[in-house]
Write a protein that holds these residues in place. Structure first.
Motif, PDB file in Angstrom:
ATOM      1  N   HIS A 155     -10.316 -30.210  -9.303  1.00 14.89           N
ATOM      2  CA  HIS A 155     -10.236 -28.755  -9.152  1.00 14.89           C
ATOM      3  C   HIS A 155      -8.844 -28.283  -8.719  1.00 14.89           C
ATOM      4  O   HIS A 155      -8.703 -27.120  -8.305  1.00 14.89           O
ATOM      5  CB  HIS A 155     -11.279 -28.262  -8.135  1.00 14.89           C
ATOM      6  N   GLU A 192      -7.547 -15.883 -15.412  1.00 16.56           N
ATOM      7  CA  GLU A 192      -8.160 -16.820 -16.352  1.00 16.56           C
ATOM      8  C   GLU A 192      -7.060 -17.565 -17.095  1.00 16.56           C
ATOM      9  O   GLU A 192      -6.092 -16.961 -17.558  1.00 16.56           O
ATOM     10  CB  GLU A 192      -9.070 -16.099 -17.353  1.00 16.56           C
ATOM     11  N   ARG A 230     -10.163 -25.314 -22.485  1.00 18.33           N
ATOM     12  CA  ARG A 230     -11.268 -24.486 -22.005  1.00 18.33           C
ATOM     13  C   ARG A 230     -10.737 -23.353 -21.130  1.00 18.33           C
ATOM     14  O   ARG A 230      -9.769 -23.528 -20.393  1.00 18.33           O
ATOM     15  CB  ARG A 230     -12.262 -25.321 -21.193  1.00 18.33           C
ATOM     16  N   MET A 235     -10.727 -21.193 -17.929  1.00 15.88           N
ATOM     17  CA  MET A 235     -11.144 -21.463 -16.557  1.00 15.88           C
ATOM     18  C   MET A 235     -10.706 -20.339 -15.644  1.00 15.88           C
ATOM     19  O   MET A 235      -9.707 -19.660 -15.901  1.00 15.88           O
ATOM     20  CB  MET A 235     -10.543 -22.790 -16.074  1.00 15.88           C
ATOM     21  N   CYS A 236     -11.467 -20.148 -14.566  1.00 13.21           N
ATOM     22  CA  CYS A 236     -11.164 -19.112 -13.585  1.00 13.21           C
ATOM     23  C   CYS A 236     -10.347 -19.706 -12.439  1.00 13.21           C
ATOM     24  O   CYS A 236     -10.638 -20.814 -11.967  1.00 13.21           O
ATOM     25  CB  CYS A 236     -12.447 -18.502 -13.035  1.00 13.21           C
ATOM     26  N   THR A 264      -9.082 -24.363  -9.290  1.00 14.67           N
ATOM     27  CA  THR A 264      -9.919 -23.821 -10.364  1.00 14.67           C
ATOM     28  C   THR A 264     -11.388 -23.877  -9.979  1.00 14.67           C
ATOM     29  O   THR A 264     -11.820 -24.762  -9.223  1.00 14.67           O
ATOM     30  CB  THR A 264      -9.716 -24.608 -11.672  1.00 14.67           C
ATOM     31  N   ARG A 265     -12.154 -22.946 -10.519  1.00 11.57           N
ATOM     32  CA  ARG A 265     -13.597 -22.932 -10.276  1.00 11.57           C
ATOM     33  C   ARG A 265     -14.286 -24.025 -11.101  1.00 11.57           C
ATOM     34  O   ARG A 265     -15.142 -24.749 -10.616  1.00 11.57           O
ATOM     35  CB  ARG A 265     -14.173 -21.559 -10.631  1.00 11.57           C
ATOM     36  N   GLU A 266     -13.871 -24.126 -12.364  1.00 11.91           N
ATOM     37  CA  GLU A 266     -14.458 -25.138 -13.254  1.00 11.91           C
ATOM     38  C   GLU A 266     -13.784 -26.491 -13.030  1.00 11.91           C
ATOM     39  O   GLU A 266     -12.673 -26.573 -12.502  1.00 11.91           O
ATOM     40  CB  GLU A 266     -14.309 -24.719 -14.721  1.00 11.91           C
TER      41      GLU A 266
END
Length: 339
Positions: free
Chosen positions: A161, A178, A184, A186-187, A204-206
């Motif tokens: 992360h 973003e 991908r 990601m936030c 990152t959140r994801e």
């Protein structure tokens, strides 16, 4: 019209993934424990002397186990690969009688890899060269963009992360909430900046996918390095999953103190706007630092004209590791301890 004659051997190089697969197979096949295991499978007594394995038998092993179909046709490439592994102290050859002039040597695999490096394949970096380093490291090098694509920089994924970059990258632009990382969207949860060192971390959140076995280590003078980064290529159309560019060079000075007490190192690989925050990787596969801003490169010539003569600079990996630790994150940079 006559049919084209088919060559017995193939002259083109193995692709980078195939070569890596064969190198790993060789390190396993020639290990003394594997030799003993095959000896027992063949019904040999426990007290039989352990003799080095023949390279010709290794080629048969590659074919018989489906690792490299038509391995016999890659005899030149396999012989060269084994020779490079011997040069880099992964394999040791011994004089054992053989009647095969194409594959005359026998080997033991007598090498050790640190616990950190054992998780991946970058310990093969020096043997397999720049194209292998590029293929291994590129998935961890991301482009960081600002709102409305105003501004950009590079970063290194070092945990599931967290992305390492430069303080000035995330200060000189408003980081987009973003980002497209590893193909991908990601936030961004947070951007944490070190107050004194040109280091920042993006959370990152994801979940991201770090490169297994990627380790950080301090640079050394005259060390060959590859500089990774996502500087914009003029007239090109940016892609979501674009691979970074690399430049080769060497460490020209392992440490230099700049105003404010910061420590950098210098290298000869060309860096461009947008490369800041990208990895600088040694030929043996260690991240030795990250690209930072150029030092002042303009000088007044004798005729009064400006002379542009840059030094390309990076933040050394030990400074990076210390800075990240001081940010009190739940992750640390994977720094090599040789355990």
């Amino acid at each position: 019209m006559t049919d084209k004659r088919e060559r017995y051997v193939r002259l083109e190089r193995m692709d980078v993934q195939t070569e890596a697969t064969v190198a790993v197979a060789a390190a396993n096949y020639f290990s003394p424990m594997s030799i003993i295991g095959r000896q027992h499978q063949d019904g040999g007594p426990d007290k039989n002397p352990v003799v080095p394995a023949r390279s010709a038998d290794f080629v048969d092993f590659l074919e018989g186990n489906g690792i490299l179909p038509d391995a016999q046709k890659y005899v030149y490439q396999i012989r060269d690969l084994l020779a490079r592994m011997e040069r880099d102290n992964i394999l040791v050859s011994l004089p054992v009688h053989t009647r095969n002039p194409m594959l005359p040597k026998s080997y033991y695999a007598l090498h050790e890899v640190s616990d950190l490096r054992r998780q991946g394949l970058l310990w093969l970096a020096k043997t397999l060269g720049g194209r292998f380093v590029h293929a291994q490291v590129s998935p961890a090098i991301v482009r960081i963009v600002g709102e409305d694509n105003h501004g950009e920089g590079s970063g290194i994924i070092f945990s599931p992360h967290h992305i390492l970059t430069c303080h000035h990258v995330v200060t000189h632009m408003r980081v987009a909430t973003e980002q497209v990382f590893q193909g991908r969207t990601m936030c961004i949860d947070d951007v944490i900046k070190h107050p004194d060192i040109d280091i920042a971390v993006i959370r990152t959140r994801e979940q991201l996918s770090p490169v297994p076995g990627m380790a950080f280590l301090r640079p050394e003078v005259s060390q060959k390095v590859y500089r990774f980064g996502h500087a914009r290529v003029p007239c090109s159309i940016p892609q979501d999953n674009e691979v970074p560019t690399i430049e080769t060079g060497e460490v020209t000075r392992a440490s230099v103190t700049v105003f404010g007490g910061g420590e950098l190192f210098l290298y000869s690989a060309v860096s461009r706007p947008g490369d800041s925050g990208g990895a600088i990787v040694s030929e043996d596969g260690y991240v030795v630092g990250i690209t930072t801003e150029l030092s002042d490169a303009r000088y007044a010539g004798l005729d009064g004209d400006d002379i542009f003569s840059p030094h390309y600079a990076g933040v050394p990996s030990d400074v990076v590791a210390r800075a990240v630790e001081e940010l009190d994150l739940d992750e640390r940079v994977p720094y090599e301890t040789f355990e």
